[in-house]
Motif scaffolding. Sequence first.
Motif, PDB file in Angstrom:
ATOM      1  N   PRO A  34       0.824  -1.203   0.000  1.00  0.00           N
ATOM      2  CA  PRO A  34       0.000   0.000   0.000  1.00  0.00           C
ATOM      3  C   PRO A  34       0.867   1.265   0.000  1.00  0.00           C
ATOM      4  O   PRO A  34       1.939   1.296   0.622  1.00  0.00           O
ATOM      5  N   ILE A  35       0.415   2.274  -0.708  1.00  0.00           N
ATOM      6  CA  ILE A  35       1.146   3.537  -0.773  1.00  0.00           C
ATOM      7  C   ILE A  35       1.446   4.037   0.636  1.00  0.00           C
ATOM      8  O   ILE A  35       2.564   4.488   0.923  1.00  0.00           O
ATOM      9  N   ALA A  36       0.469   3.943   1.535  1.00  0.00           N
ATOM     10  CA  ALA A  36       0.651   4.415   2.908  1.00  0.00           C
ATOM     11  C   ALA A  36       1.796   3.692   3.622  1.00  0.00           C
ATOM     12  O   ALA A  36       2.484   4.280   4.451  1.00  0.00           O
ATOM     13  N   VAL A  37       2.014   2.428   3.304  1.00  0.00           N
ATOM     14  CA  VAL A  37       3.106   1.661   3.917  1.00  0.00           C
ATOM     15  C   VAL A  37       4.450   2.226   3.468  1.00  0.00           C
ATOM     16  O   VAL A  37       5.357   2.427   4.280  1.00  0.00           O
ATOM     17  N   ALA A  38       4.585   2.496   2.172  1.00  0.00           N
ATOM     18  CA  ALA A  38       5.832   3.069   1.652  1.00  0.00           C
ATOM     19  C   ALA A  38       6.083   4.448   2.255  1.00  0.00           C
ATOM     20  O   ALA A  38       7.221   4.788   2.602  1.00  0.00           O
ATOM     21  N   VAL A  79      -7.965   9.181  -3.105  1.00  0.00           N
ATOM     22  CA  VAL A  79      -7.514   7.796  -3.186  1.00  0.00           C
ATOM     23  C   VAL A  79      -7.100   7.348  -1.782  1.00  0.00           C
ATOM     24  O   VAL A  79      -6.274   7.983  -1.130  1.00  0.00           O
ATOM     25  N   ARG A  80      -7.680   6.257  -1.333  1.00  0.00           N
ATOM     26  CA  ARG A  80      -7.344   5.716  -0.006  1.00  0.00           C
ATOM     27  C   ARG A  80      -6.010   4.977  -0.109  1.00  0.00           C
ATOM     28  O   ARG A  80      -5.944   3.853  -0.595  1.00  0.00           O
ATOM     29  N   THR A  81      -4.972   5.635   0.374  1.00  0.00           N
ATOM     30  CA  THR A  81      -3.618   5.107   0.194  1.00  0.00           C
ATOM     31  C   THR A  81      -3.321   3.888   1.057  1.00  0.00           C
ATOM     32  O   THR A  81      -2.373   3.166   0.772  1.00  0.00           O
ATOM     33  N   CYS A  82      -4.133   3.644   2.060  1.00  0.00           N
ATOM     34  CA  CYS A  82      -3.877   2.481   2.928  1.00  0.00           C
ATOM     35  C   CYS A  82      -4.221   1.165   2.252  1.00  0.00           C
ATOM     36  O   CYS A  82      -3.780   0.113   2.707  1.00  0.00           O
TER      37      CYS A  82
END
Length: 102
Positions: A34-38, A79-82
């Motif tokens: 997920p984008i949020a993880v990066a 966009v929900r980045t999680c």
Amino acid sequence: MRIEEHPILEKIEKGNLVSFELDGKQMEGYEGEPIAVALRAAGVMTHRHTSKYNKPRGIFCAIGRCTDCVMVVDGKPNVRTCVTPLKEGMKVQTQYGVSAKK
């Protein structure tokens, strides 16, 4: 600090190391996570600011139910980045409010 397991997506499989942009700055993460993880692994905790009081928001529920992690991704707001997988060359932007583009 990288999130290894997600409550909805389960175990996060690391793909190849890819580059993406955050507000014009080059970043790296693993394809498919997920984008949020990066972003969290890179120390980025703020994904958007509230429109009324300009307060920072970041990962809260991490399962795609709230709007705290929404960002503009490749020109698309909210966009929900999680729960959105990272891809090579993505352009991610901090969002202001919940419905407007930056």
